[in-house]
Design a protein around this motif. Structure first.
Motif, PDB file in Angstrom:
ATOM      1  N   ALA A 285     -36.662   2.080 -32.334  1.00 48.45           N
ATOM      2  CA  ALA A 285     -35.754   0.953 -32.491  1.00 48.45           C
ATOM      3  C   ALA A 285     -36.517  -0.316 -32.139  1.00 48.45           C
ATOM      4  O   ALA A 285     -36.941  -0.490 -30.990  1.00 48.45           O
ATOM      5  N   VAL A 286     -36.711  -1.182 -33.123  1.00 48.40           N
ATOM      6  CA  VAL A 286     -37.504  -2.401 -32.948  1.00 48.40           C
ATOM      7  C   VAL A 286     -36.569  -3.602 -32.971  1.00 48.40           C
ATOM      8  O   VAL A 286     -35.836  -3.814 -33.945  1.00 48.40           O
ATOM      9  N   ARG A 287     -36.577  -4.381 -31.907  1.00 51.12           N
ATOM     10  CA  ARG A 287     -35.806  -5.619 -31.841  1.00 51.12           C
ATOM     11  C   ARG A 287     -36.778  -6.796 -31.865  1.00 51.12           C
ATOM     12  O   ARG A 287     -37.620  -6.919 -30.971  1.00 51.12           O
ATOM     13  N   MET A 288     -36.674  -7.648 -32.873  1.00 54.56           N
ATOM     14  CA  MET A 288     -37.462  -8.881 -32.880  1.00 54.56           C
ATOM     15  C   MET A 288     -36.738  -9.907 -32.019  1.00 54.56           C
ATOM     16  O   MET A 288     -35.513 -10.073 -32.142  1.00 54.56           O
ATOM     17  N   VAL A 289     -37.482 -10.604 -31.159  1.00 52.74           N
ATOM     18  CA  VAL A 289     -36.853 -11.492 -30.184  1.00 52.74           C
ATOM     19  C   VAL A 289     -37.561 -12.834 -30.134  1.00 52.74           C
ATOM     20  O   VAL A 289     -38.702 -12.984 -30.591  1.00 52.74           O
ATOM     21  N   GLU A 290     -36.876 -13.798 -29.557  1.00 54.11           N
ATOM     22  CA  GLU A 290     -37.444 -15.103 -29.243  1.00 54.11           C
ATOM     23  C   GLU A 290     -37.436 -15.248 -27.726  1.00 54.11           C
ATOM     24  O   GLU A 290     -36.371 -15.135 -27.091  1.00 54.11           O
ATOM     25  N   VAL A 291     -38.594 -15.471 -27.137  1.00 50.64           N
ATOM     26  CA  VAL A 291     -38.720 -15.564 -25.682  1.00 50.64           C
ATOM     27  C   VAL A 291     -38.824 -17.032 -25.293  1.00 50.64           C
ATOM     28  O   VAL A 291     -39.731 -17.753 -25.740  1.00 50.64           O
ATOM     29  N   LEU A 292     -37.909 -17.488 -24.463  1.00 50.53           N
ATOM     30  CA  LEU A 292     -37.874 -18.878 -24.028  1.00 50.53           C
ATOM     31  C   LEU A 292     -38.731 -19.077 -22.772  1.00 50.53           C
ATOM     32  O   LEU A 292     -39.026 -18.113 -22.062  1.00 50.53           O
ATOM     33  N   PRO A 293     -39.111 -20.312 -22.484  1.00 52.02           N
ATOM     34  CA  PRO A 293     -39.938 -20.570 -21.300  1.00 52.02           C
ATOM     35  C   PRO A 293     -39.326 -20.088 -19.996  1.00 52.02           C
ATOM     36  O   PRO A 293     -40.052 -19.757 -19.044  1.00 52.02           O
ATOM     37  N   ASP A 294     -37.985 -20.032 -19.915  1.00 52.73           N
ATOM     38  CA  ASP A 294     -37.345 -19.601 -18.675  1.00 52.73           C
ATOM     39  C   ASP A 294     -37.240 -18.081 -18.560  1.00 52.73           C
ATOM     40  O   ASP A 294     -36.648 -17.563 -17.612  1.00 52.73           O
ATOM     41  N   GLY A 295     -37.785 -17.350 -19.558  1.00 55.66           N
ATOM     42  CA  GLY A 295     -37.753 -15.896 -19.517  1.00 55.66           C
ATOM     43  C   GLY A 295     -36.635 -15.260 -20.313  1.00 55.66           C
ATOM     44  O   GLY A 295     -36.583 -14.030 -20.442  1.00 55.66           O
ATOM     45  N   THR A 296     -35.721 -16.071 -20.861  1.00 57.50           N
ATOM     46  CA  THR A 296     -34.657 -15.520 -21.714  1.00 57.50           C
ATOM     47  C   THR A 296     -35.266 -14.826 -22.921  1.00 57.50           C
ATOM     48  O   THR A 296     -36.188 -15.346 -23.554  1.00 57.50           O
ATOM     49  N   VAL A 297     -34.746 -13.642 -23.240  1.00 53.10           N
ATOM     50  CA  VAL A 297     -35.231 -12.862 -24.381  1.00 53.10           C
ATOM     51  C   VAL A 297     -34.075 -12.744 -25.373  1.00 53.10           C
ATOM     52  O   VAL A 297     -33.208 -11.879 -25.246  1.00 53.10           O
ATOM     53  N   PHE A 298     -34.061 -13.647 -26.351  1.00 53.32           N
ATOM     54  CA  PHE A 298     -32.964 -13.670 -27.314  1.00 53.32           C
ATOM     55  C   PHE A 298     -33.217 -12.686 -28.446  1.00 53.32           C
ATOM     56  O   PHE A 298     -34.255 -12.750 -29.123  1.00 53.32           O
ATOM     57  N   TRP A 299     -32.231 -11.800 -28.683  1.00 55.65           N
ATOM     58  CA  TRP A 299     -32.279 -10.928 -29.857  1.00 55.65           C
ATOM     59  C   TRP A 299     -32.159 -11.766 -31.120  1.00 55.65           C
ATOM     60  O   TRP A 299     -31.314 -12.666 -31.216  1.00 55.65           O
ATOM     61  N   VAL A 300     -33.026 -11.472 -32.102  1.00 55.29           N
ATOM     62  CA  VAL A 300     -33.030 -12.189 -33.375  1.00 55.29           C
ATOM     63  C   VAL A 300     -32.768 -11.244 -34.540  1.00 55.29           C
ATOM     64  O   VAL A 300     -32.010 -11.545 -35.455  1.00 55.29           O
ATOM     65  N   ASP A 301     -33.403 -10.078 -34.532  1.00 50.86           N
ATOM     66  CA  ASP A 301     -33.358  -9.172 -35.682  1.00 50.86           C
ATOM     67  C   ASP A 301     -33.713  -7.778 -35.183  1.00 50.86           C
ATOM     68  O   ASP A 301     -34.240  -7.611 -34.069  1.00 50.86           O
ATOM     69  N   ASP A 302     -33.442  -6.765 -35.995  1.00 49.99           N
ATOM     70  CA  ASP A 302     -33.847  -5.424 -35.589  1.00 49.99           C
ATOM     71  C   ASP A 302     -33.943  -4.474 -36.772  1.00 49.99           C
ATOM     72  O   ASP A 302     -33.548  -4.789 -37.904  1.00 49.99           O
ATOM     73  N   GLY A 303     -34.498  -3.306 -36.489  1.00 49.35           N
ATOM     74  CA  GLY A 303     -34.629  -2.238 -37.456  1.00 49.35           C
ATOM     75  C   GLY A 303     -34.843  -0.933 -36.716  1.00 49.35           C
ATOM     76  O   GLY A 303     -35.073  -0.924 -35.497  1.00 49.35           O
ATOM     77  N   VAL A 304     -34.746   0.178 -37.423  1.00 52.46           N
ATOM     78  CA  VAL A 304     -34.916   1.486 -36.784  1.00 52.46           C
ATOM     79  C   VAL A 304     -35.470   2.468 -37.805  1.00 52.46           C
ATOM     80  O   VAL A 304     -35.252   2.324 -39.018  1.00 52.46           O
ATOM     81  N   ARG A 305     -36.196   3.459 -37.313  1.00 51.06           N
ATOM     82  CA  ARG A 305     -36.667   4.535 -38.179  1.00 51.06           C
ATOM     83  C   ARG A 305     -36.780   5.811 -37.365  1.00 51.06           C
ATOM     84  O   ARG A 305     -37.290   5.812 -36.244  1.00 51.06           O
ATOM     85  N   ARG A 306     -36.269   6.902 -37.913  1.00 45.78           N
ATOM     86  CA  ARG A 306     -36.419   8.222 -37.288  1.00 45.78           C
ATOM     87  C   ARG A 306     -37.797   8.759 -37.632  1.00 45.78           C
ATOM     88  O   ARG A 306     -38.178   8.837 -38.805  1.00 45.78           O
ATOM     89  N   ALA A 307     -38.554   9.139 -36.597  1.00 40.44           N
ATOM     90  CA  ALA A 307     -39.944   9.558 -36.804  1.00 40.44           C
ATOM     91  C   ALA A 307     -40.051  10.786 -37.691  1.00 40.44           C
ATOM     92  O   ALA A 307     -40.965  10.892 -38.519  1.00 40.44           O
ATOM     93  N   SER A 308     -39.127  11.719 -37.558  1.00 38.87           N
ATOM     94  CA  SER A 308     -39.185  12.930 -38.380  1.00 38.87           C
ATOM     95  C   SER A 308     -38.874  12.658 -39.842  1.00 38.87           C
ATOM     96  O   SER A 308     -39.114  13.512 -40.699  1.00 38.87           O
ATOM     97  N   LEU A 309     -38.339  11.462 -40.144  1.00 33.08           N
ATOM     98  CA  LEU A 309     -38.035  11.060 -41.521  1.00 33.08           C
ATOM     99  C   LEU A 309     -38.905   9.873 -41.923  1.00 33.08           C
ATOM    100  O   LEU A 309     -38.521   9.069 -42.757  1.00 33.08           O
ATOM    101  N   ARG A 310     -40.079   9.780 -41.345  1.00 34.16           N
ATOM    102  CA  ARG A 310     -40.953   8.631 -41.558  1.00 34.16           C
ATOM    103  C   ARG A 310     -41.468   8.537 -42.982  1.00 34.16           C
ATOM    104  O   ARG A 310     -41.791   7.437 -43.463  1.00 34.16           O
ATOM    105  N   ASN A 311     -41.578   9.664 -43.684  1.00 37.27           N
ATOM    106  CA  ASN A 311     -42.111   9.668 -45.044  1.00 37.27           C
ATOM    107  C   ASN A 311     -41.053   9.891 -46.110  1.00 37.27           C
ATOM    108  O   ASN A 311     -41.234   9.477 -47.262  1.00 37.27           O
ATOM    109  N   ASP A 312     -39.961  10.542 -45.736  1.00 38.75           N
ATOM    110  CA  ASP A 312     -38.965  10.937 -46.739  1.00 38.75           C
ATOM    111  C   ASP A 312     -37.672  11.260 -46.023  1.00 38.75           C
ATOM    112  O   ASP A 312     -37.690  11.827 -44.920  1.00 38.75           O
TER     113      ASP A 312
END
Length: 572
Positions: free
Chosen positions: A449-476
């Motif tokens: 599970a990959v969450r793309m984030v924006e990190v602010l100078p004060d340490g806030t980690v804002f969620w921006v986007d995400d995606g997921v992939r099951r490893a056992s289904l990585r090819n098909d």
């Protein structure tokens, strides 16, 4: 959801509570304010005849003599929820409080006021839509011009109605919706899309039907074959989506298919608007923990301008982008710049993909690693998932909110954060990011599970986007290929479409975990598909992300240059 809509033969439930997503949508439509427009529509209950039994509806007429163009709304979520919007001065929605349109709201066959109209073999949503449109056109308060409007299931009903080609249907505004079921809709990256699916399966009576098919098999092939084609649809459509919606690729895909079919006939009137909105918060400036003032009511302004053009023959002024310009049919909101841009296609032409490499020290760098043996690890325990604190949720909970929010609480033993140095100049992302992760595990399966984030100078980690992939289904998606513990494999994780700028001084980052619950379901990591599957033995393990010269894990993002042909538009 669409199997029932297309075939019309699944049992429909008739309950709705204030906690469902449509309850939130109604609150958004009301947008209570003491400065509301003083427009009240007069409500009259109507029984609308169809080829079989009549359907329950409400007609809302504005002040004046009429006749007017009419907007049809077809809902499975109880037409009575619209009563305060139209009859009270509690809404600032430019379309729904317009004095220039009448509205008709109808309960779907089998739901609420139309519950008794359902029977085996009865007409489907599209056929009913045809009958309703043509009935409206014959009423003395209608000037013969009918449009349709609505989001989610209400948007799907519009697509199915347009497929029937009612003669008096002049324009549609389907929002955050799609008209065909698919494996990828129910299994995002091969993982059960739990937050969305649980609501849809329970409300529309599917039960465990979709859960019985976790792999892409003949069931999904047959279901996808029912997806409609738009070869005969000439009705102009304004599609509306949101960067924080649960399924922007599907709405964008519907728009592209409609445009392709209409272009073959020389028709170029359909449009797409994509704003900084979640599924239940279209048109709202506040999206969880962030504010987008230029997007407030932009969906409604665009819809009003679109209907003015196609139902009243007026200019399309007032929309966030020029609806009369076929060379720029897409209006997209660039988040963090608070502006609307236009483009002629999605993804935007000319975007250049930039690669950022995941470093063993937690960095995210445009420089590729030159050494081998570099890695980071986290521990994945299916019984202790990382929760969805913020994201593209359909239904919110006490743990997770729809839209952008600070997710720094996730960072720890079960999640890794990678981040760039502070940006020296704005990073303008527009398109579809992707991560290629070289991973090894002590278990035979895992999710990434990959969450793309924006990190602010004060340490806030804002969620921006995400995606997921099951490893056992990585090819098909048709068959599992279990991992061999300790052996690296590459896994590509596609993220959802996005348009966001990381300002100078902030950092681009990614958070990697094996869970994102309850947005998606939990992988038991033993080769089973579900935690409650018969014989499943949930198994904990160590996940290793490789960041070496040989196994260079990376994030690629599409970047817009300052000379990109999209143009800034009016900031409201």
């Amino acid at each position: 959801m669409q199997l029932a809509l297309l075939k019309g033969d699944l049992r429909m439930r008739q309950r709705i509570s204030a906690q469902t997503s449509f309850g939130a949508i109604v609150i958004a439509l009301c947008a209570f304010s003491t400065t509301a427009q003083a427009v009240r529509h007069t409500r009259t209950a109507v029984d609308i005849p169809t080829t079989t039994r009549s359907l329950a509806g409400d007609c809302y007429l504005p002040p004046g003599a009429g006749p007017w163009p009419v907007i049809l709304i077809q809902t499975p979520y109880n037409k009575n929820l619209f009563i305060p919007i139209f009859t009270l001065e509690v809404s600032r929605n430019p379309l729904l409080k317009s004095p220039d349109y009448a509205f008709v709201v109808v309960d779907w066959r089998g739901f609420f006021g139309s519950a008794d109209a359902k029977f085996p073999g009865c007409p489907g949503i599209g056929e009913d839509g045809y009958d309703i449109v043509e009935w409206i056109a014959t009423q003395p308060w209608c000037d013969g011009n009918v449009g349709t409007w609505g989001e989610s299931a209400l948007g799907t009903a519009q697509l199915l109605t347009a497929l029937q080609r009612p003669p008096h249907l002049k324009a549609c505004v389907p929002m955050v919706c799609h008209a065909g079921d698919s494996y990828g809709l129910w299994y995002w990256g091969g993982v059960y899309f739990k937050n969305r699916n649980d609501f849809v399966a329970s409300y529309y009576g599917y039960g465990d039907l979709m859960k019985n098919h976790p792999l892409y098999d003949t069931f999904w092939m047959a279901l996808e074959s029912l997806a409609p084609g738009y070869e005969n649809v000439e009705t102009p459509m304004l599609f509306v989506s949101g960067w924080y919606d649960i399924e922007p690729p599907l709405t964008i895909g519907e728009y592209q298919r409609v445009c392709e079919a209409q272009a073959r006939k020389g028709l170029f009137e359909s449009r797409l608007l994509i704003g900084p909105w979640g599924h239940s918060n279209l048109g709202m400036a506040t999206q969880n923990e962030r504010e987008y003032p230029a997007a407030e009511f932009a969906d409604s302004r665009a819809a009003l301008a679109f209907f003015d053009k196609h139902l009243r023959g007026l200019s399309s002024s007032g929309a966030p982008f020029d609806l009369d310009n076929p060379s720029s049919p897409i209006g997209m909101f660039q988040m963090n710049e608070n502006v609307w841009n236009t483009t002629d296609r999605w993804p935007p032409a000319g975007a250049q993909r930039q690669t950022f490499y995941l470093r063993a020290d937690g960095g995210l760098s445009p420089r590729a690693p030159t050494e081998d043996g570099l890695r980071r690890e986290y521990f994945s325990n299916p019984h202790q998932p990382n929760f969805t604190i913020a994201g593209a949720l359909l239904k919110e909970s006490d743990k997770g909110k729809q839209g952008p929010g600070d997710i720094r609480a996730l960072i720890g033993a079960g999640a890794l954060l990678y981040q760039t140095d502070p940006m020296t100049q704005p990073l303008r992302i527009a398109g579809e990011p992707a991560a290629t992760l070289h991973v090894q595990s002590t278990t035979v399966d895992l999710d990434l599970a990959v969450r793309m984030v924006e990190v602010l100078p004060d340490g806030t980690v804002f969620w921006v986007d995400d995606g997921v992939r099951r490893a056992s289904l990585r090819n098909d998606y048709t068959a599992k290929e279990l991992l061999t513990p300790g052996i690296p494999v590459p896994v590509v994780v596609a993220l959802r479409p996005i348009a966001v700028t990381i300002p100078a001084g902030n950092r681009l980052g990614v958070v990697i975990t094996s869970t994102n619950y309850d947005l998606i379901d939990i992988n038991p990591q033993d080769g089973s598909s579900f935690m409650d599957e018969t014989g499943a033995v949930p198994t904990s393990g160590t996940v290793t992300i490789l960041s070496s010269a040989t196994f260079a894990s990376q994030l690629t993002v599409p970047l817009l240059s300052e000379t990109h042909p999209s143009r800034h538009l009016l900031v409201y």
